[in-house]
Design a protein around this motif. Structure first.
Motif, mmCIF file in Angstrom:
data_model
loop_
_atom_site.group_PDB
_atom_site.id
_atom_site.type_symbol
_atom_site.label_atom_id
_atom_site.label_comp_id
_atom_site.label_asym_id
_atom_site.label_seq_id
_atom_site.Cartn_x
_atom_site.Cartn_y
_atom_site.Cartn_z
ATOM 1 N N PHE A 104 -3.721 8.490 -0.043
ATOM 2 C CA PHE A 104 -3.688 7.024 -0.012
ATOM 3 C C PHE A 104 -4.624 6.449 -1.075
ATOM 4 C CE2 PHE A 104 -5.362 2.937 1.453
ATOM 5 C CZ PHE A 104 -4.183 2.228 1.621
ATOM 6 N N PHE A 105 -5.824 7.020 -1.215
ATOM 7 C CA PHE A 105 -6.752 6.560 -2.242
ATOM 8 C C PHE A 105 -6.140 6.719 -3.627
ATOM 9 C CE2 PHE A 105 -9.724 7.818 -5.571
ATOM 10 C CZ PHE A 105 -10.557 6.713 -5.629
ATOM 11 N N ILE A 106 -5.525 7.865 -3.893
ATOM 12 C CA ILE A 106 -4.949 8.130 -5.206
ATOM 13 C C ILE A 106 -3.857 7.110 -5.525
ATOM 14 C CG2 ILE A 106 -3.556 9.781 -6.513
ATOM 15 C CD1 ILE A 106 -6.511 10.521 -6.360
ATOM 16 N N VAL A 107 -2.982 6.848 -4.567
ATOM 17 C CA VAL A 107 -1.911 5.861 -4.782
ATOM 18 C C VAL A 107 -2.505 4.477 -5.001
ATOM 19 C CG1 VAL A 107 0.063 4.715 -3.706
ATOM 20 C CG2 VAL A 107 -0.217 7.199 -3.481
ATOM 21 N N PHE A 108 -3.441 4.099 -4.143
ATOM 22 C CA PHE A 108 -4.070 2.785 -4.219
ATOM 23 C C PHE A 108 -4.796 2.603 -5.547
ATOM 24 C CE2 PHE A 108 -7.364 -0.331 -3.288
ATOM 25 C CZ PHE A 108 -6.687 -1.266 -2.515
ATOM 26 N N TYR A 109 -5.577 3.624 -5.944
ATOM 27 C CA TYR A 109 -6.344 3.528 -7.181
ATOM 28 C C TYR A 109 -5.423 3.569 -8.394
ATOM 29 C CZ TYR A 109 -10.750 3.737 -9.715
ATOM 30 O OH TYR A 109 -11.826 3.413 -10.496
ATOM 31 N N GLY A 110 -4.361 4.344 -8.303
ATOM 32 C CA GLY A 110 -3.422 4.405 -9.404
ATOM 33 C C GLY A 110 -2.771 3.069 -9.692
ATOM 34 N N LEU A 111 -2.374 2.360 -8.645
ATOM 35 C CA LEU A 111 -1.754 1.048 -8.836
ATOM 36 C C LEU A 111 -2.696 0.068 -9.518
ATOM 37 C CD1 LEU A 111 0.060 0.675 -5.388
ATOM 38 C CD2 LEU A 111 1.150 1.043 -7.613
ATOM 39 N N ASP A 112 -4.001 0.277 -9.359
ATOM 40 C CA ASP A 112 -4.999 -0.665 -9.869
ATOM 41 C C ASP A 112 -5.672 -0.182 -11.159
ATOM 42 O OD1 ASP A 112 -6.490 -3.106 -9.460
ATOM 43 O OD2 ASP A 112 -8.217 -1.864 -8.970
ATOM 44 N N TRP A 113 -5.310 1.010 -11.646
ATOM 45 C CA TRP A 113 -6.058 1.703 -12.707
ATOM 46 C C TRP A 113 -6.266 0.828 -13.944
ATOM 47 C CZ3 TRP A 113 -8.477 6.443 -13.013
ATOM 48 C CH2 TRP A 113 -8.787 6.919 -14.291
ATOM 49 N N VAL A 114 -5.209 0.481 -14.641
ATOM 50 C CA VAL A 114 -5.342 -0.434 -15.778
ATOM 51 C C VAL A 114 -4.453 -1.651 -15.603
ATOM 52 C CG1 VAL A 114 -6.190 1.153 -17.533
ATOM 53 C CG2 VAL A 114 -3.747 1.045 -17.090
ATOM 54 N N ALA A 115 -4.236 -2.037 -14.358
ATOM 55 C CA ALA A 115 -3.526 -3.291 -14.094
ATOM 56 C C ALA A 115 -4.297 -4.483 -14.664
ATOM 57 C CB ALA A 115 -3.324 -3.467 -12.584
ATOM 58 N N THR A 116 -5.570 -4.272 -14.974
ATOM 59 C CA THR A 116 -6.404 -5.345 -15.534
ATOM 60 C C THR A 116 -6.022 -5.704 -16.971
ATOM 61 O OG1 THR A 116 -8.007 -3.679 -16.224
ATOM 62 C CG2 THR A 116 -8.384 -4.745 -14.095
ATOM 63 N N VAL A 117 -5.300 -4.828 -17.672
ATOM 64 C CA VAL A 117 -5.054 -5.064 -19.095
ATOM 65 C C VAL A 117 -4.136 -6.265 -19.351
ATOM 66 C CG1 VAL A 117 -4.081 -4.081 -21.208
ATOM 67 C CG2 VAL A 117 -5.568 -2.700 -19.749
ATOM 68 N N PRO A 118 -2.941 -6.379 -18.727
ATOM 69 C CA PRO A 118 -2.095 -7.538 -19.032
ATOM 70 C C PRO A 118 -2.763 -8.898 -18.800
ATOM 71 C CG PRO A 118 -0.811 -5.845 -17.944
ATOM 72 C CD PRO A 118 -2.248 -5.401 -17.863
ATOM 73 N N PRO A 119 -3.464 -9.131 -17.665
ATOM 74 C CA PRO A 119 -4.126 -10.434 -17.534
ATOM 75 C C PRO A 119 -5.276 -10.633 -18.513
ATOM 76 C CG PRO A 119 -4.577 -9.047 -15.608
ATOM 77 C CD PRO A 119 -3.515 -8.369 -16.392
ATOM 78 N N THR A 120 -5.984 -9.541 -18.875
ATOM 79 C CA THR A 120 -7.049 -9.676 -19.869
ATOM 80 C C THR A 120 -6.470 -10.038 -21.232
ATOM 81 O OG1 THR A 120 -8.421 -8.061 -18.685
ATOM 82 C CG2 THR A 120 -8.997 -8.505 -20.974
ATOM 83 N N LEU A 121 -5.362 -9.404 -21.610
ATOM 84 C CA LEU A 121 -4.673 -9.754 -22.850
ATOM 85 C C LEU A 121 -4.215 -11.212 -22.833
ATOM 86 C CD1 LEU A 121 -2.387 -6.729 -23.840
ATOM 87 C CD2 LEU A 121 -3.833 -8.054 -25.378
ATOM 88 N N ALA A 122 -3.662 -11.638 -21.703
ATOM 89 C CA ALA A 122 -3.184 -13.018 -21.592
ATOM 90 C C ALA A 122 -4.336 -14.011 -21.757
ATOM 91 C CB ALA A 122 -2.493 -13.223 -20.244
#
Length: 433
Positions: free
Chosen positions: A341-359
């Motif tokens: 569960f941690f791996i799945v949860f962390y994977g979904l959040d890994w670099v999800a920060t990039v698109p909003p930071t680019l925007a």
């Protein structure tokens, strides 16, 4: 007779219009494959810490220092690479970068001293991969797309995770069955294999093929080469540092790098090994992170096109911090459901920060956004470099990684608060800048 002919003409069904796929999507596909090739070496650090420690008796702090040089140069090279792409073109810069990565990886086969690790793994691969960093994806997105930028940036960001997904199981199997040297050669060959695709298929600008950017209302002529790449990168930085949003974006992204590349990618496998988990099992878990990273990053790009980027960043960092706080309780010799569960949860959040930071970079800095994002990415890698080094030192000092997990979780909470206070900038302000 004429009436019959006219009636038949009227009754004849219209010929179907052939819809051609815009060339921008082909360029995005080549960019995706290119970043996958460059991601191969970035899959290696966590796998090599224990083999290098066992063979050369180098401390984990020493090996972590080489990783930190690689990560820091990966970030610090990015803004200059974005400016070089404006001067010499995307194709030339990326082809040279891949060749440098291949050379650095190949030369590690013959190293016998720690300074050679710093030179090959740290300097050469750091410089090459930095030129292939997310600033490359930002440049392609800004040039070729007007619509769907958030989605495309998410897809291209996911390419790095896809490379991890492909290469981690393969490289861990090679190291486990043979040695770490064949794995280094595999990485070199993977980087070289991408060079022909880049040279033949990666066009610099839509005007090169007589097309408008995807979603643009008008044709955009190709701008002339911009001289003084290094001067421009520094000039853009000096302008950006006088604004508050730059420091908030750089600070949040530094914490992003510290809690992903510097922490999990570098130290998860050694930490799992400390908990008596087999190395191949730990590497497989990192590969699973790569699977869900692809899903999470593309979804984040879709969300960024529709929701407020600041709020997305705050949610991403808060969830990441909570998950890191639980990780010390989950590490053990077996892979159990809470760890999955941690791996799945962390994977979904890994670099999800990039698109909003680019925007947010595009919103705040307009035409200079790719170079500004390069400097923001530099902060990401500086944060990663610090934790890659300090994590190894902490393990040597305390005999455990627990303090690193808890400290990183607290930093993520701070990043969530920082994201919420980034002020919005109107279109008029961007145009006047």
């Amino acid at each position: 007779m004429t009436q019959t002919t006219d009636t038949a003409a009227v009754r004849q069904p219209p010929k179907p219009t052939r819809v051609r796929l815009h060339r921008a999507w082909f360029v995005a596909a080549v960019t995706f494959v290119t970043i996958i090739g460059a991601a191969a070496f970035r899959s290696v650090p966590g796998l090599l810490i224990d083999p290098l420690h066992d063979e050369f008796d180098w401390s984990r702090g020493t090996i972590g220092a080489a990783v930190s040089v690689n990560l820091a140069l990966y970030g610090l090279t990015a803004p200059f690479a974005a400016a070089l792409m404006d001067r010499f073109g995307i194709r030339r810069v990326v082809a040279v970068a891949l060749t440098v990565i291949a050379a650095g990886s190949w030369l590690t086969v013959w190293m016998t001293a720690a300074w050679q690790l710093m030179l090959c793994w740290g300097l050469l691969v750091g410089l090459g991969s930095g030129s292939m960093a997310l600033a490359f994806a930002a440049t392609v997105t800004n040039r070729w797309f007007t619509a769907r930028r958030g989605l495309v940036s998410g897809i291209l960001t996911a390419a790095s995770a896809s490379g991890q997904l492909i290469f981690l199981p393969l490289l861990s199997w090679i190291i486990d069955r043979y040695d770490w040297r064949p794995a280094a050669v595999t990485v070199a060959l993977a980087a070289l294999a991408v060079v022909p695709f880049v040279w033949l298929l990666l066009h610099d600008h839509p005007a090169d093929v007589g097309q408008k950017p995807y979603g643009a209302a008008e044709f955009v002529p190709k701008p002339p080469p911009v001289p003084g790449a290094a001067r421009r990168a520094v000039t853009v930085l000096l302008s950006a540092v006088r604004t508050g949003p730059f420091w908030l974006l750089a600070g949040t992204f530094a914490i992003c790098g510290a809690s992903t590349n510097g922490l999990i990618q570098t130290h998860f496998i050694p930490a799992a090994h400390d908990a008596h988990m087999p190395v191949r099992a730990a590497a497989s878990l990192l590969a699973v992170i790569g699977v869900f990273d692809v899903v999470g990053t593309i979804a984040s790009g879709w969300f960024t096109d529709r929701f407020e980027p600041r709020r997305l960043l705050a949610v991403y960092y808060a969830l990441r911090g909570v998950s890191l706080m639980f990780l010390p309780l989950l590490l053990g010799p077996a892979v159990h459901p809470p760890m999955v569960f941690f791996i799945v949860f962390y994977g979904l959040d890994w670099v999800a920060t990039v698109p909003p930071t680019l925007a947010l970079c595009r919103e705040q800095y307009g035409e200079d956004s790719a170079i500004v994002f390069g400097w923001v990415l530099a902060s990401h890698q500086v944060g990663a470099a610090l934790v890659a080094f300090l994590g190894g030192v902490a393990r040597d000092t305390f005999g455990t990684y627990d303090v690193v997990w808890y400290a990183s979780g607290a930093l993520c909470a701070a990043a969530a608060l920082m994201a919420l206070v980034i002020r919005r900038r109107s279109v008029g302000e961007v145009a006047a800048a």
